[in-house]
Scaffold this motif. Structure first.
Motif, mmCIF file in Angstrom:
data_model
loop_
_atom_site.group_PDB
_atom_site.id
_atom_site.type_symbol
_atom_site.label_atom_id
_atom_site.label_comp_id
_atom_site.label_asym_id
_atom_site.label_seq_id
_atom_site.Cartn_x
_atom_site.Cartn_y
_atom_site.Cartn_z
ATOM 1 N N LEU A 219 -18.284 -35.291 -13.541
ATOM 2 C CA LEU A 219 -19.247 -35.074 -14.624
ATOM 3 C C LEU A 219 -20.215 -33.949 -14.270
ATOM 4 C CD1 LEU A 219 -20.124 -38.756 -15.657
ATOM 5 C CD2 LEU A 219 -18.903 -37.070 -17.032
ATOM 6 N N GLU A 220 -20.648 -33.925 -13.014
ATOM 7 C CA GLU A 220 -21.589 -32.899 -12.569
ATOM 8 C C GLU A 220 -20.946 -31.517 -12.615
ATOM 9 O OE1 GLU A 220 -25.300 -31.782 -11.770
ATOM 10 O OE2 GLU A 220 -24.670 -33.883 -11.986
ATOM 11 N N GLU A 221 -19.680 -31.424 -12.224
ATOM 12 C CA GLU A 221 -18.963 -30.147 -12.257
ATOM 13 C C GLU A 221 -18.777 -29.671 -13.701
ATOM 14 O OE1 GLU A 221 -17.308 -26.780 -10.790
ATOM 15 O OE2 GLU A 221 -18.252 -28.390 -9.620
ATOM 16 N N LEU A 222 -18.437 -30.596 -14.572
ATOM 17 C CA LEU A 222 -18.258 -30.266 -15.987
ATOM 18 C C LEU A 222 -19.574 -29.783 -16.598
ATOM 19 C CD1 LEU A 222 -15.942 -30.424 -18.087
ATOM 20 C CD2 LEU A 222 -16.832 -32.655 -18.752
ATOM 21 N N LYS A 223 -20.644 -30.431 -16.226
ATOM 22 C CA LYS A 223 -21.971 -30.048 -16.720
ATOM 23 C C LYS A 223 -22.348 -28.652 -16.230
ATOM 24 C CE LYS A 223 -26.818 -31.366 -16.178
ATOM 25 N NZ LYS A 223 -27.757 -32.309 -15.513
ATOM 26 N N LYS A 224 -22.048 -28.362 -14.945
ATOM 27 C CA LYS A 224 -22.397 -27.071 -14.349
ATOM 28 C C LYS A 224 -21.645 -25.930 -15.031
ATOM 29 C CE LYS A 224 -22.810 -27.320 -9.954
ATOM 30 N NZ LYS A 224 -22.472 -27.397 -8.512
ATOM 31 N N VAL A 225 -20.367 -26.145 -15.337
ATOM 32 C CA VAL A 225 -19.552 -25.117 -15.986
ATOM 33 C C VAL A 225 -20.079 -24.793 -17.380
ATOM 34 C CG1 VAL A 225 -17.265 -24.655 -16.958
ATOM 35 C CG2 VAL A 225 -17.470 -25.634 -14.672
ATOM 36 N N ASN A 226 -20.502 -25.825 -18.102
ATOM 37 C CA ASN A 226 -20.944 -25.633 -19.485
ATOM 38 C C ASN A 226 -22.385 -25.177 -19.610
ATOM 39 O OD1 ASN A 226 -18.813 -26.670 -21.637
ATOM 40 N ND2 ASN A 226 -18.588 -27.911 -19.802
ATOM 41 N N GLU A 227 -23.200 -25.385 -18.578
ATOM 42 C CA GLU A 227 -24.604 -25.008 -18.658
ATOM 43 C C GLU A 227 -24.785 -23.504 -18.815
ATOM 44 O OE1 GLU A 227 -26.455 -26.824 -15.281
ATOM 45 O OE2 GLU A 227 -27.467 -28.309 -16.514
ATOM 46 N N GLU A 228 -23.834 -22.714 -18.297
ATOM 47 C CA GLU A 228 -23.972 -21.265 -18.365
ATOM 48 C C GLU A 228 -24.005 -20.758 -19.809
ATOM 49 O OE1 GLU A 228 -20.863 -19.593 -16.034
ATOM 50 O OE2 GLU A 228 -21.536 -20.502 -14.164
ATOM 51 N N ARG A 229 -23.316 -21.439 -20.724
ATOM 52 C CA ARG A 229 -23.284 -20.985 -22.107
ATOM 53 C C ARG A 229 -24.082 -21.893 -23.041
ATOM 54 N NH1 ARG A 229 -19.817 -24.025 -25.160
ATOM 55 N NH2 ARG A 229 -18.393 -25.408 -24.035
ATOM 56 N N ALA A 230 -24.787 -22.892 -22.471
ATOM 57 C CA ALA A 230 -25.406 -23.930 -23.296
ATOM 58 C C ALA A 230 -26.644 -23.466 -24.047
ATOM 59 C CB ALA A 230 -25.757 -25.129 -22.431
ATOM 60 N N VAL A 231 -27.271 -22.372 -23.635
ATOM 61 C CA VAL A 231 -28.544 -21.992 -24.237
ATOM 62 C C VAL A 231 -28.439 -20.698 -25.050
ATOM 63 C CG1 VAL A 231 -29.973 -23.166 -22.553
ATOM 64 C CG2 VAL A 231 -29.147 -20.868 -22.052
ATOM 65 N N GLU A 232 -27.252 -20.311 -25.407
ATOM 66 C CA GLU A 232 -27.083 -19.053 -26.147
ATOM 67 C C GLU A 232 -27.217 -19.294 -27.647
ATOM 68 O OE1 GLU A 232 -23.704 -15.596 -26.909
ATOM 69 O OE2 GLU A 232 -23.245 -17.372 -25.701
#
Length: 280
Positions: A79-92
């Protein structure tokens, strides 16, 4: 104001370091459950029904039940890895739209946004651009391990982010039972209903609305702390009359909400003064 999240919002190549602050707060009064005999707080334990023993947090894993009794276990690391991958594009910010195009049913929770270090200029630019264009930004953001859609708009010179539901999270109106297909009302009923709406129409003033139940509950709690007994106050709203006829109910509502006419001023009789004699 407490900072609950730090990150950045970007549109195009513009990056804005920001902080999020909860714009609303839950003021519900939480009541504990006690043992009636000794007034001790009730303790809730996590127990495995198969092993019949209490389970500690270190022995608990998370899983998705894809069919009755069948689970897919997902590790915290995954879950933490999945969250880290998606955080890069989460605030665009991915799109700009008109606010009136978004139905209020989509809105969820509001957060104030303030600029973090080095973000004042870009924050001011986005704020001015949104105000000038009369648009709002649509963005994706991850908060508490959940990716959410969000609307970014300006409220009183401050950027506000409101999380919104995804379309598949909003239930279809077609599933609502017993909705009449057409308008089976008469013109007279409609005109009278609109007259009642006009009579009750006012400017929205949030300061005049209060949570009466919470206020009464707090008064009850304070009185019991002090050993006093109070009787809940009756609300001042007049009792609804039992009217079965729709037209009669509308007319009664209009009569009840009609503003009172100011009392007529009494005329004060003036004493007649004798006319002045003309000088010879």
């Amino acid at each position: 104001m407490h900072t609950m999240w730090k990150g950045s919002i970007s549109f195009g190549l513009v990056n804005i370091p920001i902080k999020l602050h909860a714009a609303t707060e839950n003021k519900d009064i939480s009541l504990r459950t006690l043992h009636k005999e000794c007034h001790s707080p009730i303790k809730y334990e996590k127990v495995c029904p198969v092993c019949e023993k209490e389970v500690g947090s270190e022995d608990i894993v998370r899983a998705f039940e894809y069919t009755k009794g069948k689970f897919v276990v997902i590790d915290d690391e995954e879950l933490e890895e999945l969250k880290k991958v998606n955080e890069e594009r989460a605030v665009e910010i991915i799109d700009f739209v008109k606010m009136e195009e978004i139905d209020p049913i989509y809105f969820n929770k509001s957060y104030y946004m303030s600029p973090n270090e080095g973000g004042v200029k870009a924050y001011s630019l986005l704020r001015a651009a949104l105000e000038q264009s009369k648009k709002v930004g649509l963005a994706k953001i991850i908060i508490r391990a959940k990716e959410q859609m969000a609307v970014i708009r300006v409220v009183e010179n401050t950027l506000l982010m409101e999380t919104i539901h995804y379309p598949d999270e909003v239930r279809s109106v077609a599933d609502v039972p017993n909705v009449p297909a057409g308008e089976n009302v008469t013109d007279k009923e409609l005109d009278t209903a609109i007259m009642l709406i006009d009579q009750l129409t006012t400017e929205f003033d949030p300061g005049k609305y209060n949570d009466d139940y919470r206020t009464a509950l707090l008064e009850l709690i304070e009185s019991k702390k002090e050993g006093r007994t109070i009787t809940p106050k009756e609300r001042d709203t007049p009792a609804a009359a039992k009217v079965t006829d729709l037209m009669a109910a509308l007319q009664a509502s209009i009569d009840r909400t009609k503003p009172e006419k100011p009392a007529a001023k009494k005329r004060v009789a003036r004493k007649k003064t004798p006319a002045k004699r003309k000088e010879a």
